[in-house]
Every structure is written in structure tokens, then in C-alpha cells.
Design a protein around this motif. Sequence first.
Motif, PDB file in Angstrom:
ATOM      1  N   ARG A 122       0.855  -1.190   0.000  1.00  0.00           N
ATOM      2  CA  ARG A 122       0.000   0.000   0.000  1.00  0.00           C
ATOM      3  C   ARG A 122       0.886   1.234   0.000  1.00  0.00           C
ATOM      4  N   GLY A 129       5.054   1.235  12.417  1.00  0.00           N
ATOM      5  CA  GLY A 129       3.931   0.298  12.335  1.00  0.00           C
ATOM      6  C   GLY A 129       3.124   0.417  11.052  1.00  0.00           C
ATOM      7  N   ARG A 130       3.539   1.323  10.154  1.00  0.00           N
ATOM      8  CA  ARG A 130       2.849   1.395   8.854  1.00  0.00           C
ATOM      9  C   ARG A 130       3.881   1.456   7.743  1.00  0.00           C
ATOM     10  N   TYR A 131       3.878   0.453   6.916  1.00  0.00           N
ATOM     11  CA  TYR A 131       4.899   0.342   5.871  1.00  0.00           C
ATOM     12  C   TYR A 131       4.226   0.193   4.515  1.00  0.00           C
ATOM     13  N   HIS A 134       3.810  -4.752   3.841  1.00  0.00           N
ATOM     14  CA  HIS A 134       3.676  -5.419   5.134  1.00  0.00           C
ATOM     15  C   HIS A 134       3.118  -6.818   4.888  1.00  0.00           C
ATOM     16  N   GLN A 136       0.498 -10.020   6.151  1.00  0.00           N
ATOM     17  CA  GLN A 136      -0.645 -10.385   6.988  1.00  0.00           C
ATOM     18  C   GLN A 136      -0.828 -11.888   7.061  1.00  0.00           C
ATOM     19  N   ARG A 266     -14.529  -0.422   9.293  1.00  0.00           N
ATOM     20  CA  ARG A 266     -13.640  -0.961   8.259  1.00  0.00           C
ATOM     21  C   ARG A 266     -13.774  -0.107   7.001  1.00  0.00           C
ATOM     22  N   ALA A 291      -4.106  -1.076  15.383  1.00  0.00           N
ATOM     23  CA  ALA A 291      -4.767  -2.384  15.403  1.00  0.00           C
ATOM     24  C   ALA A 291      -3.780  -3.479  15.003  1.00  0.00           C
ATOM     25  N   LEU A 292      -3.867  -4.613  15.680  1.00  0.00           N
ATOM     26  CA  LEU A 292      -3.068  -5.776  15.264  1.00  0.00           C
ATOM     27  C   LEU A 292      -3.751  -6.474  14.103  1.00  0.00           C
ATOM     28  N   GLY A 293      -5.058  -6.287  14.022  1.00  0.00           N
ATOM     29  CA  GLY A 293      -5.759  -6.941  12.922  1.00  0.00           C
ATOM     30  C   GLY A 293      -7.207  -6.532  12.884  1.00  0.00           C
ATOM     31  N   GLY A 294      -7.866  -7.008  11.859  1.00  0.00           N
ATOM     32  CA  GLY A 294      -9.281  -6.683  11.748  1.00  0.00           C
ATOM     33  C   GLY A 294      -9.930  -7.539  10.683  1.00  0.00           C
ATOM     34  N   GLY A 316      -7.628 -10.358   8.859  1.00  0.00           N
ATOM     35  CA  GLY A 316      -6.193 -10.278   8.570  1.00  0.00           C
ATOM     36  C   GLY A 316      -5.469  -9.720   9.788  1.00  0.00           C
ATOM     37  N   GLY A 318      -1.765  -8.185  11.143  1.00  0.00           N
ATOM     38  CA  GLY A 318      -0.518  -7.615  10.634  1.00  0.00           C
ATOM     39  C   GLY A 318       0.690  -8.235  11.331  1.00  0.00           C
ATOM     40  N   ARG A 321       3.111  -5.763  12.960  1.00  0.00           N
ATOM     41  CA  ARG A 321       2.524  -5.168  14.173  1.00  0.00           C
ATOM     42  C   ARG A 321       2.534  -6.168  15.324  1.00  0.00           C
TER      43      ARG A 321
HETATM   44  P1  AMP Z   1      -6.435  -4.033   6.999  1.00  0.00           P
HETATM   45  O1  AMP Z   1      -6.268  -4.946   5.853  1.00  0.00           O
HETATM   46  O2  AMP Z   1      -6.201  -2.596   6.683  1.00  0.00           O
HETATM   47  O3  AMP Z   1      -7.668  -4.276   7.765  1.00  0.00           O
HETATM   48  O4  AMP Z   1      -5.262  -4.393   7.997  1.00  0.00           O
HETATM   49  C1  AMP Z   1      -5.238  -5.539   8.807  1.00  0.00           C
HETATM   50  C2  AMP Z   1      -4.040  -5.426   9.713  1.00  0.00           C
HETATM   51  O5  AMP Z   1      -2.844  -5.404   8.912  1.00  0.00           O
HETATM   52  C3  AMP Z   1      -3.971  -4.124  10.470  1.00  0.00           C
HETATM   53  O6  AMP Z   1      -4.701  -4.221  11.658  1.00  0.00           O
HETATM   54  C4  AMP Z   1      -2.499  -3.993  10.723  1.00  0.00           C
HETATM   55  O7  AMP Z   1      -2.099  -4.808  11.799  1.00  0.00           O
HETATM   56  C5  AMP Z   1      -1.897  -4.536   9.479  1.00  0.00           C
HETATM   57  N1  AMP Z   1      -1.588  -3.457   8.516  1.00  0.00           N
HETATM   58  C6  AMP Z   1      -2.419  -2.847   7.648  1.00  0.00           C
HETATM   59  N2  AMP Z   1      -1.775  -1.931   6.907  1.00  0.00           N
HETATM   60  C7  AMP Z   1      -0.500  -1.936   7.316  1.00  0.00           C
HETATM   61  C8  AMP Z   1       0.675  -1.218   6.941  1.00  0.00           C
HETATM   62  N3  AMP Z   1       0.644  -0.296   5.989  1.00  0.00           N
HETATM   63  N4  AMP Z   1       1.843  -1.522   7.578  1.00  0.00           N
HETATM   64  C9  AMP Z   1       1.884  -2.454   8.552  1.00  0.00           C
HETATM   65  N5  AMP Z   1       0.813  -3.167   8.943  1.00  0.00           N
HETATM   66  C10 AMP Z   1      -0.363  -2.915   8.346  1.00  0.00           C
END
Ligand code: AMP
Length: 432
Positions: A122, A129-131, A134, A136, A266, A291-294, A316, A318, A321
Amino acid sequence: MSEENQSKKIVQPKLLRGMRDSVPDEQEVMQWVVSRTEEIANDYGYRRIETPILESTSLFNRGVGDGTDIVEKEMYSFEDRGGDNISLRPEFTAGLMRAYGQHGFISKPQPVKIWTHGPLFRYDRPQSGRYRQHSQLDFEAMGDPAPVLDAQLINIAYKLLSSFGLDIRVMVNSIGDRDSKTMYQGVLTEYYKAETNLLCEDCQRRLKINPLRLLDCKEEDCRDLSGKAPQMIDYLSEPSRLHFVSVLEYLDELEVPYELNHRIVRGLDYYSETTFEIFSTSDDERASQRALGGGGRYNYLAESLGIGDVPGVGFGLGLERIVLALKDAEIKPPESEVNVFVAQLGDESRRGALAVYERLLKAGYKPAEKFSKDSIKSQLEIADKLGVRYTIIIGQKEIHDGTVIIRDMDGGIQEEVDLDKIEVELAKRFEN
Ligand code: AMP
């Protein structure tokens, strides 16, 4: 430096912004997390699947939604050499649903339970914590609308993360079916329209395309407004309300602690009904907001891809994370149980030591060595640090006599034994 030398200076290659290397120390932690995930996937009948990192761009436009941040701003999309529009996958679910359709999973017993892990991309603003790349861990149950699956998946995510010793908070919500969502979006738009001047620029834009997203904006004024906004739960249709109540009852049955949180909407178009996010409780406020996941239900995703009526639910987590949370909580994987060290005293004995090392592996030991060193003192120091019980010492004399020395690292007692009998002699000592 002379001008000539300067022009010859080669610039070292650097990491791209937002990308990171995962070095061996971290890989050990990741490996630990992934193997625990494999175990739990087996426990609950989720089977491993892998899909390509590259997919056609239209898959995400249609599946994830044109108006979402991911599709609008964050995809790595390009034309390949043949002129096709393709993208690095920004998320798993759309590709997994494509695979479901492609392989005729519809004719298998439902739900089809699958899991996968790997990199996602992305083009976001990088921060801790945001790359931009990453990884999942992803679980999906496709082809079944039953609320028990939502609860079971939340339980899997909760159990997996708790099993490392992390303190986990689960936030749940429901955004209802299509009818509930449409009605609620109308109510929400009315509410925010009256306050447009207080909204951040992003939210003013989102209000027109995806009003639900305003609820999870992190800007202070927007947060204040969303705290007082009408709540989805009051607008759920009867089937959606019943679905959500069942999910919560199953969670109670499974003793998964949860909090209701109406901000968990979401970001992606395909979500419907149950949505949830998972956090670790941490003293560090910023970390506890990451968030660690969602995950959640996505009953209309298959339809938007022309695959038909295939309800689904998934999540998913992360991986990076999780590693950060483990580090914050000072949780480490169990030490690898190296139990014997092989030391040698120079060229000739090194050859013998190589063979001994292979024999120990074959006999099921976890040996360690430092064959590049000749000094016995430094080798014994390493053995000591590793905490092995025994060191096998092989010198010139031993090679000629066909013997080796077994040193008990606990008291330093050394005994000479026959080279042929190392396995038996070691086994005897380990038994005591
Ligand atoms: P999402 O697909 O956005 O719901 O993300 C699910 C999980 O993936 C999030 O809760 C984070 O733990 C991790 N995650 C999402 N985007 C990133 C990112 N850019 N860098 C690192 N971890 C991420």
C-alpha cells in the motif's frame, strides 16, 4: 578526495521509502508466529492457499471499491509489458474470492475454510507500524452466512494472539446488510452535513463517497463529532440485528471478551454485518491505537466480482505489528534448544569434526559449532553462552587415536570416549 575519485565513488543502494528488511533476529519471531498460526489453522480446519501477489487492477476496483483509500490512493498499479493493467495486491480477500470462483469451490462442502500469509503493498505515508510493504496472516470462511463462523473466527484471532502472552482487546460492531447500510448512510450524511465546517478536508470529501469512513477518522474534531453521531446498531434491519445478537452470544459462549464499538466500520466497500478489530493493550498510547488486525463479513463481495451469492467472513492480522507488540511486551520465542557443541583444534581435526556434526544431526541432537575458529578457549566460551550441556572436543591426538573428548559444561569434567560410540555415550549422559 580528488575530483576524479569523487566521480568514481559508487553510491550504496538504499531501501525504498516505506520498505523494510526483516533481519534474522526478527525472522525468528515471525517464524514463531507463523508456525503457531499453522497449528491453530489445523485445529479449526482452515487449509493453506496461496494466490499471486499480482492481480488485475479491476479485481480491486470492483471488489474493494473505487471510493476506498486503498484503491483511490494506495495501490501500486501499472501497465505490464503486454499492456494489461495490474496491481500489487493491497489486501487478500478479493484475490481469494477470485480463486474461489476460478477453482469451482462452490461445488465443495461449504464453508470453504482457507488461510494464507504473505506480503501486501500500500502506497501509504510511512510511519512506525505502517509500511508500504507489510505481511498479513489471513483467514477466510467462504460460502456460508452462519453467524457462528464470525464468532469462531474472532475466537481464532483472539486465541492466537493471546497464546503469545499478549493482552488482547477485541472491538466488535455491525454495519448490517445492504438495506441497513443504505439507510444508515443516509442518516449519517444528514448528521455530518449540518457540521461540514468542522470536518477535516478528507472527511468533507469522504462524506460524498463513503460516509461510514467518517466514523473512524483520527482527527480530533472529527472524532468529537463521530462520538455523538447516530449509531448503526439502532438502524440494523431485523435479520442483521438477529445475526449480530447471535455472534455476540457465541462469543459469550466461547468466553471471548469483547467491547462494542460503533467506530469499527472498516474502510472497504465489501464489508457487511459483523466487523471487528483487535488491539493489544499497551502502556504506549500510540501502540495501543494501532490495530493488530481486523476483519468482518463480506456477503456482497462475490456478487460484485460476478461469482454469485457467496457470503464470507474473514480477518487479517498484521505480522509486523504483532512483532512490535511482542517486543513492547518483551515477549520472546522460546530459545532454540541447542544441546551439544562441537569444538575442534585446527585443520585436521576440523575435518573429523565436520563428520561428527553430521552424525549428531542424524542422531537427533541440535548441535552448534564455530568451525572458523581454532582457539579452544573461544569455542568453549561460545558453548558456554549457548548453554549446552556437553561439548565434544576433537583434537589431532584424538583423530589419530579414534577418540573424542566429551566435556560436561557444568563442572568441566572431561572424558575420552571412542569416536565410534559418541552417540551411545552422549545418550547415556543425557539420560542422567
Ligand atoms: P487491513 O487490511 O487494513 O484491515 O489491515 C489488517 C491489519 O494489517 C492491520 O490491523 C495492521 O495490523 C496490518 N496493517 C495494515 N496496513 C499496514 C501497513 N501499511 N503496515 C503495517 N501493517 C499494516
